[in-house]
Design an enzyme around this catalytic site. Structure first.
Site, PDB file in Angstrom:
ATOM      1  N   ASN A  10       0.871  -1.176   0.000  1.00  0.00           N
ATOM      2  CA  ASN A  10       0.000   0.000   0.000  1.00  0.00           C
ATOM      3  C   ASN A  10       0.908   1.225   0.000  1.00  0.00           C
ATOM      4  O   ASN A  10       1.515   1.537   1.020  1.00  0.00           O
ATOM      5  CB  ASN A  10      -0.891  -0.026   1.251  1.00  0.00           C
ATOM      6  CG  ASN A  10      -1.672   1.275   1.421  1.00  0.00           C
ATOM      7  OD1 ASN A  10      -1.791   2.057   0.482  1.00  0.00           O
ATOM      8  ND2 ASN A  10      -2.209   1.482   2.615  1.00  0.00           N
ATOM      9  N   GLY A 170       2.423   2.057  10.513  1.00  0.00           N
ATOM     10  CA  GLY A 170       3.338   3.180  10.313  1.00  0.00           C
ATOM     11  C   GLY A 170       4.066   3.610  11.580  1.00  0.00           C
ATOM     12  O   GLY A 170       4.691   4.660  11.614  1.00  0.00           O
TER      13      GLY A 170
HETATM   14  C1  PEP Z   1      -0.596  -0.012   5.859  1.00  0.00           C
HETATM   15  O1  PEP Z   1      -0.470   1.004   5.204  1.00  0.00           O
HETATM   16  O2  PEP Z   1      -1.613  -0.670   5.707  1.00  0.00           O
HETATM   17  C2  PEP Z   1       0.472  -0.402   6.772  1.00  0.00           C
HETATM   18  C3  PEP Z   1       0.336  -1.517   7.445  1.00  0.00           C
HETATM   19  O3  PEP Z   1       1.567   0.434   6.866  1.00  0.00           O
HETATM   20  P1  PEP Z   1       3.000   0.059   7.536  1.00  0.00           P
HETATM   21  O4  PEP Z   1       3.431  -1.241   6.936  1.00  0.00           O
HETATM   22  O5  PEP Z   1       3.874   1.204   7.151  1.00  0.00           O
HETATM   23  O6  PEP Z   1       2.770  -0.049   8.999  1.00  0.00           O
END
Ligand code: PEP
Length: 250
Positions: A10, A170
């Site tokens: 994503n 995140g």
């Molecule tokens: C996400 O955007 O769905 C996500 C899990 O981000 P990250 O891997 O950066 O935590």
């Protein structure tokens, strides 16, 4: 039975044209599998071209709950399919919290996207406060029931669930493999026993700071069928290594 593993990136609101071209020049997966990416909608065409040579399928981060018409700024699920997209995310926690998307809207989006022929990755997950209050399963159950009520039987096979604890997205904090496995097992059992899904076939992804250093442990859990990955999916070397880990465990 064994389900094959997925790796879904994503990209959120990131990447320039130059960075995307470099990404596809450098990404090296080396085998076929369920490797998917969701770029910003303006970059879908570019990613469809780049992904074709690398065995990567492309989808959207969000779509409208309407098929077509006077909805300025919206993204039609039928247009996504027509353009070559395979899937859309629905209900990512950033859409739930920043855009105030409610379960009723998420349910409409899911129904319309599935009817259009897209696969839907429906995201659920609790906040830190909810986890600390012991409400993790209650929150997930509510999100599943309110968001997925009454899906046509024939569309259920095109639904994928992503369990993404909000506190792990995140933040660099990953749910432990044990915490993630427990939530995934709950989701599989609830959808299988109470909501008419084929629990054995259902694909459930984990999202929340997945990276090359933790992916193998997460993917080795029996109820974790892949990752939904933000930050690490932007880097071609990390995304390649995540996909290779998924292929190895498929
Ligand atoms: C996400 O955007 O769905 C996500 C899990 O981000 P990250 O891997 O950066 O935590």
């Amino acid at each position: 039975m064994s389900r094959s593993k997925y790796m879904v990136g994503n990209w959120k609101m990131n990447q320039s044209v130059k960075e995307i071209k470099e990404f596809f020049d450098q990404v090296e997966i080396g085998s076929s599998g369920n490797f998917w990416l969701a770029p910003q909608s303006i970059h879908i065409g570019l990613c469809l071209q780049g992904g074709q040579a690398k065995g990567i399928q492309v989808g959207a981060q969000n779509c409208s709950d309407k098929v077509e018409g006077a909805y300025t700024g919206e993204l039609s699920p039928t247009a996504l399919l027509d353009f070559g997209c395979k899937f859309t995310l629905v209900g990512h926690s950033e859409r739930r919290s920043i855009n105030k998307e409610r379960n009723s809207l998420l349910r409409s989006k899911t129904l319309v996207a599935l009817a259009a022929g897209l696969k839907v990755i429906f995201c659920v997950g609790e906040t830190l406060e909810e986890r600390e209050m012991g409400m993790t399963e209650a929150v997930i159950r509510y999100q599943l029931e309110a968001g997925l009520l009454g899906l046509p039987e024939s569309d259920k096979k095109n639904l994928i669930i992503a369990y993404e604890p909000v506190w792990a997205i995140g933040t660099g904090k990953t749910a432990s493999a044990e915490q993630a496995e427990k939530a995934h097992s709950f989701i599989r059992t609830h959808l299988g026993e109470n909501m008419g899904y084929d629990g054995e076939q259902l694909i459930i992804l984990y999202g929340g700071s997945v990276k090359p250093s933790n992916v193998e442990e997460l993917l080795s859990c029996p109820n974790i069928d892949g990752g939904l990955v933000g930050g690490a999916s932007l880097k071609p070397a990390d995304y390649s290594s995540l996909c290779r880990a998924a292929a190895k465990q498929s």
